[in-house]
Design a protein around this motif. Structure first.
Motif, PDB file in Angstrom:
ATOM      1  N   ARG A  14      37.201 -46.513  -2.122  1.00  0.00           N
ATOM      2  CA  ARG A  14      36.326 -46.418  -3.295  1.00  0.00           C
ATOM      3  C   ARG A  14      37.060 -45.779  -4.468  1.00  0.00           C
ATOM      4  O   ARG A  14      36.584 -44.843  -5.121  1.00  0.00           O
ATOM      5  CB  ARG A  14      35.037 -45.655  -2.964  1.00  0.00           C
ATOM      6  N   CYS A  15      38.253 -46.295  -4.742  1.00  0.00           N
ATOM      7  CA  CYS A  15      39.024 -45.829  -5.893  1.00  0.00           C
ATOM      8  C   CYS A  15      38.269 -46.170  -7.178  1.00  0.00           C
ATOM      9  O   CYS A  15      37.598 -47.202  -7.264  1.00  0.00           O
ATOM     10  CB  CYS A  15      40.387 -46.503  -5.935  1.00  0.00           C
ATOM     11  N   ALA A  16      38.402 -45.316  -8.168  1.00  0.00           N
ATOM     12  CA  ALA A  16      37.809 -45.626  -9.466  1.00  0.00           C
ATOM     13  C   ALA A  16      38.479 -46.856 -10.058  1.00  0.00           C
ATOM     14  O   ALA A  16      37.811 -47.827 -10.443  1.00  0.00           O
ATOM     15  CB  ALA A  16      37.945 -44.430 -10.407  1.00  0.00           C
ATOM     16  N   VAL A  17      39.819 -46.834 -10.110  1.00  0.00           N
ATOM     17  CA  VAL A  17      40.592 -47.989 -10.587  1.00  0.00           C
ATOM     18  C   VAL A  17      41.898 -48.042  -9.795  1.00  0.00           C
ATOM     19  O   VAL A  17      42.926 -47.522 -10.229  1.00  0.00           O
ATOM     20  CB  VAL A  17      40.906 -47.907 -12.100  1.00  0.00           C
ATOM     21  N   PRO A 238      36.433 -60.792  -2.276  1.00  0.00           N
ATOM     22  CA  PRO A 238      35.233 -60.226  -1.628  1.00  0.00           C
ATOM     23  C   PRO A 238      34.422 -59.271  -2.504  1.00  0.00           C
ATOM     24  O   PRO A 238      33.242 -59.048  -2.237  1.00  0.00           O
ATOM     25  CB  PRO A 238      35.805 -59.479  -0.417  1.00  0.00           C
ATOM     26  N   VAL A 239      35.056 -58.680  -3.523  1.00  0.00           N
ATOM     27  CA  VAL A 239      34.333 -57.768  -4.425  1.00  0.00           C
ATOM     28  C   VAL A 239      34.534 -58.271  -5.858  1.00  0.00           C
ATOM     29  O   VAL A 239      35.455 -59.035  -6.132  1.00  0.00           O
ATOM     30  CB  VAL A 239      34.812 -56.306  -4.267  1.00  0.00           C
ATOM     31  N   PRO A 240      33.686 -57.852  -6.801  1.00  0.00           N
ATOM     32  CA  PRO A 240      33.683 -58.466  -8.130  1.00  0.00           C
ATOM     33  C   PRO A 240      34.890 -58.152  -9.007  1.00  0.00           C
ATOM     34  O   PRO A 240      35.121 -58.846  -9.992  1.00  0.00           O
ATOM     35  CB  PRO A 240      32.412 -57.885  -8.779  1.00  0.00           C
ATOM     36  N   PHE A 256      48.547 -58.023  -0.591  1.00  0.00           N
ATOM     37  CA  PHE A 256      47.588 -56.958  -0.863  1.00  0.00           C
ATOM     38  C   PHE A 256      46.998 -57.145  -2.257  1.00  0.00           C
ATOM     39  O   PHE A 256      47.694 -57.595  -3.171  1.00  0.00           O
ATOM     40  CB  PHE A 256      48.254 -55.582  -0.784  1.00  0.00           C
ATOM     41  N   VAL A 257      45.731 -56.784  -2.408  1.00  0.00           N
ATOM     42  CA  VAL A 257      45.079 -56.811  -3.718  1.00  0.00           C
ATOM     43  C   VAL A 257      44.253 -55.544  -3.872  1.00  0.00           C
ATOM     44  O   VAL A 257      43.433 -55.217  -3.011  1.00  0.00           O
ATOM     45  CB  VAL A 257      44.178 -58.053  -3.896  1.00  0.00           C
ATOM     46  N   THR A 258      44.481 -54.833  -4.962  1.00  0.00           N
ATOM     47  CA  THR A 258      43.697 -53.636  -5.270  1.00  0.00           C
ATOM     48  C   THR A 258      42.425 -54.027  -6.025  1.00  0.00           C
ATOM     49  O   THR A 258      42.285 -55.153  -6.496  1.00  0.00           O
ATOM     50  CB  THR A 258      44.523 -52.661  -6.118  1.00  0.00           C
ATOM     51  N   SER A 259      41.497 -53.082  -6.161  1.00  0.00           N
ATOM     52  CA  SER A 259      40.242 -53.358  -6.865  1.00  0.00           C
ATOM     53  C   SER A 259      39.719 -52.076  -7.497  1.00  0.00           C
ATOM     54  O   SER A 259      40.195 -50.982  -7.192  1.00  0.00           O
ATOM     55  CB  SER A 259      39.199 -53.944  -5.907  1.00  0.00           C
ATOM     56  N   LEU A 260      38.752 -52.219  -8.366  1.00  0.00           N
ATOM     57  CA  LEU A 260      38.126 -51.046  -8.972  1.00  0.00           C
ATOM     58  C   LEU A 260      36.652 -50.979  -8.589  1.00  0.00           C
ATOM     59  O   LEU A 260      36.061 -51.970  -8.151  1.00  0.00           O
ATOM     60  CB  LEU A 260      38.306 -51.048 -10.494  1.00  0.00           C
ATOM     61  N   ALA A 265      27.805 -49.579  -8.529  1.00  0.00           N
ATOM     62  CA  ALA A 265      28.079 -50.245  -7.249  1.00  0.00           C
ATOM     63  C   ALA A 265      27.289 -49.582  -6.125  1.00  0.00           C
ATOM     64  O   ALA A 265      27.081 -48.369  -6.122  1.00  0.00           O
ATOM     65  CB  ALA A 265      29.570 -50.186  -6.939  1.00  0.00           C
ATOM     66  N   SER A 266      26.837 -50.366  -5.180  1.00  0.00           N
ATOM     67  CA  SER A 266      26.033 -49.845  -4.077  1.00  0.00           C
ATOM     68  C   SER A 266      26.874 -48.961  -3.161  1.00  0.00           C
ATOM     69  O   SER A 266      28.109 -49.036  -3.157  1.00  0.00           O
ATOM     70  CB  SER A 266      25.437 -51.003  -3.266  1.00  0.00           C
ATOM     71  N   GLU A 267      26.208 -48.141  -2.384  1.00  0.00           N
ATOM     72  CA  GLU A 267      26.893 -47.213  -1.491  1.00  0.00           C
ATOM     73  C   GLU A 267      27.725 -47.929  -0.432  1.00  0.00           C
ATOM     74  O   GLU A 267      28.736 -47.406   0.035  1.00  0.00           O
ATOM     75  CB  GLU A 267      25.875 -46.297  -0.806  1.00  0.00           C
ATOM     76  N   ASP A 268      27.318 -49.122  -0.044  1.00  0.00           N
ATOM     77  CA  ASP A 268      28.050 -49.853   0.987  1.00  0.00           C
ATOM     78  C   ASP A 268      29.058 -50.835   0.411  1.00  0.00           C
ATOM     79  O   ASP A 268      29.666 -51.617   1.137  1.00  0.00           O
ATOM     80  CB  ASP A 268      27.079 -50.585   1.921  1.00  0.00           C
ATOM     81  N   SER A 269      29.251 -50.807  -0.900  1.00  0.00           N
ATOM     82  CA  SER A 269      30.230 -51.695  -1.525  1.00  0.00           C
ATOM     83  C   SER A 269      31.642 -51.278  -1.138  1.00  0.00           C
ATOM     84  O   SER A 269      31.954 -50.088  -1.071  1.00  0.00           O
ATOM     85  CB  SER A 269      30.084 -51.653  -3.046  1.00  0.00           C
ATOM     86  N   ARG A 270      32.493 -52.258  -0.904  1.00  0.00           N
ATOM     87  CA  ARG A 270      33.892 -51.972  -0.622  1.00  0.00           C
ATOM     88  C   ARG A 270      34.751 -52.070  -1.889  1.00  0.00           C
ATOM     89  O   ARG A 270      35.985 -51.993  -1.811  1.00  0.00           O
ATOM     90  CB  ARG A 270      34.408 -52.940   0.444  1.00  0.00           C
ATOM     91  N   ALA A 271      34.094 -52.245  -3.042  1.00  0.00           N
ATOM     92  CA  ALA A 271      34.820 -52.250  -4.308  1.00  0.00           C
ATOM     93  C   ALA A 271      35.548 -50.929  -4.481  1.00  0.00           C
ATOM     94  O   ALA A 271      35.047 -49.876  -4.098  1.00  0.00           O
ATOM     95  CB  ALA A 271      33.849 -52.473  -5.469  1.00  0.00           C
ATOM     96  N   GLY A 272      36.747 -50.997  -5.040  1.00  0.00           N
ATOM     97  CA  GLY A 272      37.602 -49.825  -5.115  1.00  0.00           C
ATOM     98  C   GLY A 272      38.495 -49.696  -3.901  1.00  0.00           C
ATOM     99  O   GLY A 272      39.290 -48.758  -3.804  1.00  0.00           O
ATOM    100  N   GLY A 273      38.390 -50.644  -2.973  1.00  0.00           N
ATOM    101  CA  GLY A 273      39.219 -50.651  -1.777  1.00  0.00           C
ATOM    102  C   GLY A 273      40.473 -51.487  -1.950  1.00  0.00           C
ATOM    103  O   GLY A 273      40.670 -52.161  -2.966  1.00  0.00           O
TER     104      GLY A 273
END
Length: 294
Positions: A14-17, A238-240, A256-260, A265-273
């Motif tokens: 759950r990285c910010a960016v 998988p995430v926006p 590998f692909v990073t995300s923000l 974002a919902s608590e169960d979101s993997r965005a930022g992973g």
């Protein structure tokens, strides 16, 4: 390229960016930053062995150096960081320190052994005041491209003859002829103009067959373009908000692909992973900063 990519979340941080993933072939690990939190991360390719360092002056992007150290862009300066001791070894250069409305953003080491890094305008009105710079090991800073809002998408062709560069807020992707002996760029050409729906161009990587892989941060996609700017394939993510791809592993076919993590974002979101998949094509080799005399 008629294939689909299936991404798995290998580090649910759950990285910010999360940005700037780079594969270290000597250590067989991945380094990346969380710009939003000023953190540099290291992890094995399996996601194990995770280590993190937090910097008061920020962490915007990272590259490898010949000495085994890392070249790290902070908010308005470039430093050498030693991951073995966890300390900053040397400040190399200051960039746009007089401008509180800009900061360093995307950066990579080029085939010329210099660190190429751009700035971005952080203000709400998003003016074309940012630039792309070339930083030599002796601290020389050259302004290479101006009139940019958010410098991004740096990548070189596998034969080192082409530099790709984007403006995430342009939003466009350009290519330049590149001289690896001198770092000179010429023959600028606009490859493609994008929008929110097609995916504003964020971080990028190239493969050995000449394609340019661009994270479409506004559209939840990884866009793959030919060297001539033709859209070869769009891969749903998988995430926006994917931010940057990176080819890794001994065969450079682990992608590998990073995300923000977007606001709300919902608590169960993997965005930022950090996400991973296998690629049918290898990535271009990673270059190292020429710091051996420092």
């Amino acid at each position: 390229m008629s294939f689909d990519l299936t991404f798995e979340c290998v580090l649910d941080l759950r990285c910010a960016v999360a940005e700037s993933p780079v594969y270290d072939d000597r250590r067989n690990c991945l380094f990346f930053v969380d710009i939003g939190k000023g953190v540099l991360h290291r992890a094995d390719l399996t996601g194990a062995g995770h280590v993190a360092w937090t910097f008061e002056h920020g962490a915007c992007c990272v590259g490898l150096a010949q000495s085994g150290r890392l070249v790290l862009a902070q908010r308005d300066r470039v430093v050498l960081f030693d991951p073995e001791s966890g300390t900053i070894a040397k400040e190399i250069a200051s960039i746009e320190a007089e401008r509180p409305d800009t900061r360093l953003n995307d950066g990579k080491v080029g085939p010329d052994g210099a660190f190429w890094v751009g700035t971005m305008h952080e203000a709400a009105d998003r003016q074309r005041v940012a630039s792309l710079y070339r930083v030599s090991a002796d601290g020389t800073v050259e302004r290479k491209v101006g009139d940019v809002i958010c410098s991004n998408g740096l990548a070189w062709s596998a034969d080192d003859s082409v530099l790709f560069h984007s403006d995430s807020r342009g939003p466009w992707i350009d290519r330049w002829q590149f001289d690896p002996a001198t770092g000179e760029i010429s023959a600028r050409r606009r490859l493609v103009v994008l929008d929110e729906a097609s995916g504003r161009p964020d971080g990028a990587a190239t493969d050995v067959e000449g394609r340019y892989w661009s994270a479409g941060v506004s559209a939840g996609v990884l866009n793959c373009f030919s060297a001539e700017g033709e859209l070869v394939r769009t891969h749903r993510f998988p995430v926006p908000t994917p931010t940057m791809p990176c080819f890794a592993g001994p065969d450079r076919k682990t992608l590998f692909v990073t995300s923000l993590l977007p606001a709300g974002a919902s608590e169960d979101s993997r965005a930022g992973g950090i996400f991973v998949t296998r690629s049918p094509v290898a990535g271009a080799a990673v270059h190292r900063f020429e710091d051996r005399r420092l």
